[in-house]
Scaffold this motif. Structure first.
Motif, PDB file in Angstrom:
ATOM      1  N   UNK A   1      11.231   1.863  -2.278  1.00  0.00           N
ATOM      2  CA  UNK A   1      12.459   2.461  -2.820  1.00  0.00           C
ATOM      3  C   UNK A   1      12.470   2.400  -4.347  1.00  0.00           C
ATOM      4  N   UNK A   2      11.996   1.303  -4.917  1.00  0.00           N
ATOM      5  CA  UNK A   2      11.927   1.190  -6.376  1.00  0.00           C
ATOM      6  C   UNK A   2      11.000   2.240  -6.952  1.00  0.00           C
ATOM      7  N   UNK A   3       9.854   2.422  -6.327  1.00  0.00           N
ATOM      8  CA  UNK A   3       8.871   3.394  -6.808  1.00  0.00           C
ATOM      9  C   UNK A   3       9.444   4.804  -6.732  1.00  0.00           C
ATOM     10  N   UNK A   4      10.062   5.135  -5.617  1.00  0.00           N
ATOM     11  CA  UNK A   4      10.612   6.483  -5.435  1.00  0.00           C
ATOM     12  C   UNK A   4      11.746   6.741  -6.426  1.00  0.00           C
TER      13      UNK A   4
ATOM     14  N   UNK B   1       3.068  -0.940  -9.381  1.00  0.00           N
ATOM     15  CA  UNK B   1       2.862  -1.062  -7.937  1.00  0.00           C
ATOM     16  C   UNK B   1       1.518  -1.712  -7.613  1.00  0.00           C
ATOM     17  N   UNK B   2       0.537  -1.594  -8.490  1.00  0.00           N
ATOM     18  CA  UNK B   2      -0.751  -2.256  -8.276  1.00  0.00           C
ATOM     19  C   UNK B   2      -0.694  -3.749  -8.601  1.00  0.00           C
TER      20      UNK B   2
ATOM     21  N   UNK C   1      10.288   7.040 -10.039  1.00  0.00           N
ATOM     22  CA  UNK C   1       9.560   8.286 -10.286  1.00  0.00           C
ATOM     23  C   UNK C   1      10.479   9.501 -10.265  1.00  0.00           C
ATOM     24  N   UNK C   2      11.449   9.512  -9.406  1.00  0.00           N
ATOM     25  CA  UNK C   2      12.398  10.639  -9.377  1.00  0.00           C
ATOM     26  C   UNK C   2      13.249  10.645 -10.643  1.00  0.00           C
ATOM     27  N   UNK C   3      13.627   9.480 -11.119  1.00  0.00           N
ATOM     28  CA  UNK C   3      14.390   9.406 -12.363  1.00  0.00           C
ATOM     29  C   UNK C   3      13.572   9.936 -13.539  1.00  0.00           C
ATOM     30  N   UNK C   4      12.318   9.547 -13.607  1.00  0.00           N
ATOM     31  CA  UNK C   4      11.447  10.044 -14.671  1.00  0.00           C
ATOM     32  C   UNK C   4      11.275  11.559 -14.558  1.00  0.00           C
ATOM     33  N   UNK C   5      11.140  12.054 -13.336  1.00  0.00           N
ATOM     34  CA  UNK C   5      11.003  13.496 -13.119  1.00  0.00           C
ATOM     35  C   UNK C   5      12.248  14.250 -13.574  1.00  0.00           C
TER      36      UNK C   5
ATOM     37  N   UNK D   1       0.821  -1.219   0.000  1.00  0.00           N
ATOM     38  CA  UNK D   1       0.000   0.000   0.000  1.00  0.00           C
ATOM     39  C   UNK D   1       0.853   1.267   0.000  1.00  0.00           C
ATOM     40  N   UNK D   2       2.023   1.218   0.637  1.00  0.00           N
ATOM     41  CA  UNK D   2       2.904   2.392   0.646  1.00  0.00           C
ATOM     42  C   UNK D   2       3.430   2.683  -0.762  1.00  0.00           C
ATOM     43  N   UNK D   3       3.726   1.639  -1.518  1.00  0.00           N
ATOM     44  CA  UNK D   3       4.180   1.830  -2.901  1.00  0.00           C
ATOM     45  C   UNK D   3       3.072   2.420  -3.764  1.00  0.00           C
ATOM     46  N   UNK D   4       1.854   1.939  -3.554  1.00  0.00           N
ATOM     47  CA  UNK D   4       0.722   2.439  -4.339  1.00  0.00           C
ATOM     48  C   UNK D   4       0.464   3.910  -4.022  1.00  0.00           C
ATOM     49  N   UNK D   5       0.500   4.269  -2.760  1.00  0.00           N
ATOM     50  CA  UNK D   5       0.271   5.663  -2.372  1.00  0.00           C
ATOM     51  C   UNK D   5       1.369   6.564  -2.921  1.00  0.00           C
ATOM     52  N   UNK D   6       2.601   6.123  -2.843  1.00  0.00           N
ATOM     53  CA  UNK D   6       3.721   6.913  -3.369  1.00  0.00           C
ATOM     54  C   UNK D   6       3.598   7.099  -4.883  1.00  0.00           C
TER      55      UNK D   6
END
Length: 113
Positions: free
Chosen positions: A66-69, A57-58, A72-76, A3-8
């Motif tokens: 950590x993977x999600x963050x 993530x779903x 997403x930061x890399x894409x940003x 759930x933390x990955x989904x929210x992030x």
């Protein structure tokens, strides 16, 4: 599903969609320039990348936050680099074109005399 990955991932997606909406309705230099469609297109790619991370993530159970963050930061950063590159390259090209027009006008004036 973590759930933390989904929210992030969802928060990064909302941020990306917010940027895209801002590029459509905002009144900044990026929204009103001649290449605004390129800015919007690069933001669309950013939104699609953020959406892909949300889908991952779903679907994937136990996907680390950590993977999600990091994803997403890399894409940003790729989005910010692309927009910055377009902005500064366009600015320098426009300045060079204006100088060339001015030099051509001066040389035409000198040739007439």
């Amino acid at each position: 599903m973590n759930i933390a990955s989904v929210i992030t991932a969802a928060s990064f997606l909302v941020f990306a969609i917010g940027i895209l909406i801002f590029l459509f309705v905002g009144k900044t230099a990026l929204s009103t320039s001649k290449i605004k469609n390129f800015y919007r297109a690069s933001c669309g790619v950013y939104v699609s990348g953020a959406l892909l991370i949300l889908i991952f993530s779903l679907v994937m159970k136990g996907l680390p936050v950590a993977f999600v963050v990091i994803s997403d930061i890399t894409i940003l950063f790729v989005f910010c680099f692309t927009v910055g590159l377009m902005y500064f390259m366009t600015k320098s090209i426009v300045e060079a074109a204006e100088k060339a027009k001015e030099q051509k006008k001066n040389s035409d004036d000198e040739n007439k005399e």
